[in-house]
Design an enzyme around this catalytic site. Structure first.
Site, PDB file in Angstrom:
ATOM      1  N   GLN A   1       0.818  -1.213   0.000  1.00 22.14           N
ATOM      2  CA  GLN A   1       0.000   0.000   0.000  1.00 22.14           C
ATOM      3  C   GLN A   1       0.849   1.259   0.000  1.00 22.14           C
ATOM      4  O   GLN A   1       2.054   1.220   0.278  1.00 22.14           O
ATOM      5  CB  GLN A   1      -0.892   0.001   1.245  1.00 22.14           C
TER       6      GLN A   1
ATOM      7  N   HIS B   1       4.719   0.269   1.029  1.00 25.59           N
ATOM      8  CA  HIS B   1       5.115  -0.538   2.174  1.00 25.59           C
ATOM      9  C   HIS B   1       4.122  -1.674   2.410  1.00 25.59           C
ATOM     10  O   HIS B   1       2.989  -1.641   1.927  1.00 25.59           O
ATOM     11  CB  HIS B   1       5.236   0.310   3.441  1.00 25.59           C
TER      12      HIS B   1
ATOM     13  N   ARG C   1      -4.178   0.392  -2.253  1.00 22.20           N
ATOM     14  CA  ARG C   1      -3.582  -0.942  -2.257  1.00 22.20           C
ATOM     15  C   ARG C   1      -3.409  -1.467  -3.677  1.00 22.20           C
ATOM     16  O   ARG C   1      -4.211  -1.162  -4.563  1.00 22.20           O
ATOM     17  CB  ARG C   1      -4.463  -1.915  -1.472  1.00 22.20           C
TER      18      ARG C   1
END
Length: 375
Positions: free
Chosen positions: A93, A243, A262
């Protein structure tokens, strides 16, 4: 006065079945328990004697938040404190900037998409910088690795189908190389390459593939730095930094937003085009935050700072004039004004800005979140 809080657990499927029950001193119920929310986010606010904290703040923003916080952030608590219990990898995301969040939120509001709709991307008009501070060994993926190093990693897999990406990562300028390769990795036409790559993966990348077989986020994960934190170590993530958290128990403090874009490793809504527009295509070194001498973790975000208190009988005197959220993670903590509130392991409290000066004593460890502005 300081207010004891009843907190909320979010049962996402990547959560541990045992870590949060152990923190709270309750029996596991067999379900994954992923996040403990301590704060006033309207999606899952903590409560005081049955009344949601966001409602109490709405009734008295001046007393609960104080003039410095309301003047800077408005009439809502600017941060959210959580505990994450990560049993398996969670979504790859990024978070938007304030300008991107405002534009995206306005666009989806104009389209009439309900905020709780599965297809909704922007839940509010705010950015979401965040910081994690490990309670146990914790690890995750954070930021794009140098493309040349990623090329070395892909080459070590000895998968012939990866040669074009290896060439791109070695030959093109870093930002262009990352954008080109990530775009292709997330495209459906790359699924045959993924099928060839998955059996060759080792280490954390093999763990990700076992958790999410066939997911496009597996290839994208290969582009990111792998970061490990020991207990007490912290990591800051600003807007645009890709991350994914992979395992362990951690404190997380963030701006009071729920905006997440996402591209994989999740059953939640995926919005690849918007993620590609928001992500920063630049190699980065993970932004580790070292605590100060008095155990404050100060990140580049006005909405929050985090303090750790390793409690003894010598009192730690707390500031006044700002809203403070406390969570005891070990032993017990005694919060004293003209009376004493005791917090045991897993218990939380909120100190309104207008509360009198308080002190902390005890024999455990407590984390305290508050805005990073002058009271």
């Amino acid at each position: 006065m300081p207010l004891p809080l009843t907190t909320v657990i979010r049962p996402y499927d990547w959560g541990s079945r045992t870590a949060l029950p152990a923190l709270l001193g309750v029996e596991p119920d067999g379900r994954p328990q992923a996040e403990l929310w301590v704060g006033a986010h309207p999606a899952a606010p903590s409560s005081v004697a049955g009344t949601p904290l966001d409602v109490l703040i709405e009734r008295d923003p001046a007393g609960m938040l104080g003039a410095p916080s309301t003047g800077r952030f408005g009439a809502s608590l600017p941060y959210l404190l959580k505990v994450l219990a990560v049993e398996k990898p969670l979504s790859l995301q990024v978070h938007p900037t304030t300008a991107q969040a405002e534009a995206g939120f306005a666009r989806e509001e104009a389209q009439g998409i309900p905020v709780d709709d599965y297809s909704r991307t922007y839940k509010d008009p705010f950015h979401k910088p965040e910081m994690v501070c490990a309670l146990t060994d914790f690890h995750g993926l954070c930021g794009f690795r140098d493309p040349a190093e990623t090329a070395d990693l892909l080459e070590s897999l000895t998968v012939a189908e990866l040669r074009p990406w290896i060439g791109t990562l070695r030959d093109e300028p870093p930002a262009q190389a990352l954008q080109t390769v990530l775009t292709q990795m997330l495209d459906e036409t790359s699924r045959p390459i993924q099928a060839a790559v998955e059996p060759a993966l080792t280490g954390v990348y093999a763990d990700i593939a076992r958790a999410y077989p066939g997911d496009p986020g597996i290839l994208a994960a290969l582009l990111l730095n792998h970061v490990r934190l020991k207990p007490g170590q912290a990591l800051f993530l600003d807007a645009g930094v890709p991350h994914a958290y992979l395992g362990g128990l951690t404190i997380e403090v963030m701006a009071n937003s729920d905006n997440v874009l996402r591209c994989g490793l999740t059953g939640k809504h995926i919005d690849v085009p918007e993620l590609m527009r928001v992500v920063e295509f630049a190699p980065t070194t993970p932004d580790r935050i070292e605590p100060t001498a008095d155990l404050h973790y100060q990140a580049a975000a006005e909405e929050f700072t985090l303090a750790r208190h390793d409690l003894t009988e010598d009192p730690d005197v707390l500031p006044t004039g700002l809203p403070q959220t406390l969570l005891c993670v070990e032993g017990e903590a005694h919060l004293t004004t003209d009376r004493t509130l005791t917090l045991n392991r897993g218990e939380a409290a909120f100190i309104p800005a207008a509360a009198p000066a308080a002190s902390l004593t005890g024999n455990g460890t407590l984390y305290r979140a508050l805005p990073s502005i002058e009271p």
